[in-house]
Each structure stands twice: as structure tokens, then as C-alpha cells.
Motif scaffolding. Structure first.
Motif, PDB file in Angstrom:
ATOM      1  N   TRP A 126       0.784  -1.066  -0.125  1.00 55.69           N
ATOM      2  CA  TRP A 126      -0.044  -0.063   0.005  1.00 55.69           C
ATOM      3  C   TRP A 126       0.822   1.310   0.045  1.00 55.69           C
ATOM      4  O   TRP A 126       0.356   2.412   0.009  1.00 55.69           O
ATOM      5  CB  TRP A 126      -0.874  -0.149   1.272  1.00 55.69           C
ATOM      6  N   ASN A 127       2.142   1.130   0.164  1.00 55.05           N
ATOM      7  CA  ASN A 127       3.015   2.129   0.168  1.00 55.05           C
ATOM      8  C   ASN A 127       3.239   3.005  -1.207  1.00 55.05           C
ATOM      9  O   ASN A 127       2.961   2.204  -2.333  1.00 55.05           O
ATOM     10  CB  ASN A 127       4.414   1.811   0.607  1.00 55.05           C
ATOM     11  N   PRO A 128       3.183   4.177  -1.244  1.00 50.17           N
ATOM     12  CA  PRO A 128       3.285   4.919  -2.750  1.00 50.17           C
ATOM     13  C   PRO A 128       4.454   4.708  -3.422  1.00 50.17           C
ATOM     14  O   PRO A 128       5.536   4.218  -2.664  1.00 50.17           O
ATOM     15  CB  PRO A 128       3.081   6.460  -2.251  1.00 50.17           C
ATOM     16  N   PRO A 129       4.445   4.543  -4.905  1.00 53.22           N
ATOM     17  CA  PRO A 129       5.722   4.015  -5.359  1.00 53.22           C
ATOM     18  C   PRO A 129       6.883   5.155  -5.022  1.00 53.22           C
ATOM     19  O   PRO A 129       6.569   6.377  -4.659  1.00 53.22           O
ATOM     20  CB  PRO A 129       5.195   4.208  -6.713  1.00 53.22           C
ATOM     21  N   PRO A 130       8.226   4.880  -5.147  1.00 51.88           N
ATOM     22  CA  PRO A 130       9.194   5.687  -4.959  1.00 51.88           C
ATOM     23  C   PRO A 130       9.152   6.869  -5.827  1.00 51.88           C
ATOM     24  O   PRO A 130       8.846   6.930  -7.267  1.00 51.88           O
ATOM     25  CB  PRO A 130      10.373   4.943  -4.996  1.00 51.88           C
ATOM     26  N   PRO A 131       9.749   8.199  -5.635  1.00 52.52           N
ATOM     27  CA  PRO A 131       9.459   9.131  -6.730  1.00 52.52           C
ATOM     28  C   PRO A 131      10.608   8.862  -7.758  1.00 52.52           C
ATOM     29  O   PRO A 131      11.649   8.251  -7.640  1.00 52.52           O
ATOM     30  CB  PRO A 131       9.961  10.666  -5.789  1.00 52.52           C
ATOM     31  N   PRO A 132      10.377   9.416  -8.902  1.00 58.71           N
ATOM     32  CA  PRO A 132      11.411   9.265  -9.916  1.00 58.71           C
ATOM     33  C   PRO A 132      12.572   9.954  -9.595  1.00 58.71           C
ATOM     34  O   PRO A 132      12.635  10.842  -9.192  1.00 58.71           O
ATOM     35  CB  PRO A 132      10.601   9.671 -11.155  1.00 58.71           C
ATOM     36  N   PRO A 133      13.511   9.389 -10.088  1.00 60.11           N
ATOM     37  CA  PRO A 133      14.902  10.134  -9.981  1.00 60.11           C
ATOM     38  C   PRO A 133      14.929  11.621 -10.592  1.00 60.11           C
ATOM     39  O   PRO A 133      14.033  11.622 -11.568  1.00 60.11           O
ATOM     40  CB  PRO A 133      16.134   9.267 -10.655  1.00 60.11           C
TER      41      PRO A 133
END
Length: 163
Positions: free
Chosen positions: A67-74
Motif C-alpha cells: 500500500w506504500n506509494p511508489p518511490p519518486p522518480p529520480p
């Protein structure tokens, strides 16, 4: 439950028709008549290689989820070439002595620099010499001073006609 006679007959005919179709479509029965064909004698086949079983690929029907949001793009990589700092010098004086080449005094970085092409002023800077650790005088004319920022090899022009 008793079925009427016409339904019993129809059911019997349907069963007979299905059975007839089943026995007509057997894999043993040829669909075409065989015709004789002249053949060459068979050559011995090369020895067969042993078949190695290939591992079956497994499919994960229930992959793990979060349920964690995806990591931010680099952050995007800055590929623009670096820019030199603004020119820290300004013209504080300029003059010409008895129809000789122009002499220019620049002030900046807490110092004053005397620029000339051919003069006998003590502490003068001629084209090709360094003003400080980062700037070199490349060209001095009646209208422009060309300085090069040495870490980036970037030439900057300082105009003299509006000073």
C-alpha cells in the motif's frame, strides 16, 4: 415423469445420429484413399541427441503488493554545460598618452589591474598574462577587452566604447 411418444422418438434419433457421427470420425479411418508413391530407400538418420528437459517457467499468480506509494522518480540529470560566473571586473579608467595604445584600468575582486598592449607602467598586464587566478587577458583593443575564464575556457568581452 413420462415423456410423450414423439419426444422419445426424437431423442432416440438424436442419440443414433450422434453415435453414427462418432464412429465416422475415428482417428483410425483415413480421410483420403492412399495412392502408391515411389520412394527412395531411407538413409540412416544421425543419432538423436538426448533431449534435456527444460525447466518449466513459474508464474506468480499472487505477487506481493504494498500500500506504500511508489518511490519518486529520480531527479533529471542536468546535461547543460556549466556557465562561468558573471564578469567581476568593471572599467574604472581608460586613457591614451601621446597617440600611443590605449591604457585601461579594471577594478574587481578588491584589486585594480592596469591593462595595455605596449606600455612601461609598473605592474601592467599585457595580452596573454593572468589578471588573477581565474582570468587571463586575451585581447585589448580601442573598443573591447577580451578576458578568458580559465576553469571553463570561456571568453567574455568587456566593451570600452560605453565607459
Amino acid at each position: 415423469m413420462k415423456l410423450p411418444l414423439y419426444l422419445r422418438v426424437l431423442l432416440l434419433l438424436t442419440l443414433v445420429g450422434c453415435a453414427w457421427l462418432f464412429w465416422q470420425e475415428t482417428p483410425d479411418s483415413p480421410t483420403q484413399t492412399a495412392t502408391p508413391v515411389a520412394t527412395r530407400p531411407l538413409e540412416p538418420a544421425p543419432p538423436a541427441r538426448p533431449v534435456t528437459p527444460t525447466p518449466a517457467t513459474t508464474v506468480d499468480l499472487f505477487p506481493s503488493q504494498s500500500w506504500n506509494p511508489p518511490p519518486p522518480p529520480p531527479p533529471p540529470v542536468d546535461t547543460t554545460p556549466p556557465k562561468p560566473p558573471p564578469l567581476p571586473f568593471r572599467v574604472s579608467a581608460q586613457w591614451r598618452y601621446e597617440h600611443q595604445a590605449k591604457i585601461v584600468v579594471l577594478s574587481g575582486n578588491g584589486n585594480q589591474y592596469t591593462l595595455c598592449n605596449r606600455c612601461s607602467v609598473p605592474g601592467r598586464i599585457v595580452p596573454g598574462k593572468m589578471l588573477d587566478a581565474h582570468y587571463r587577458l586575451d585581447k585589448l583593443t580601442d573598443s573591447v577587452v577580451v578576458l578568458t575564464y580559465m576553469p571553463l575556457k570561456h571568453a567574455s568581452t568587456l566593451r570600452l566604447d560605453n565607459h
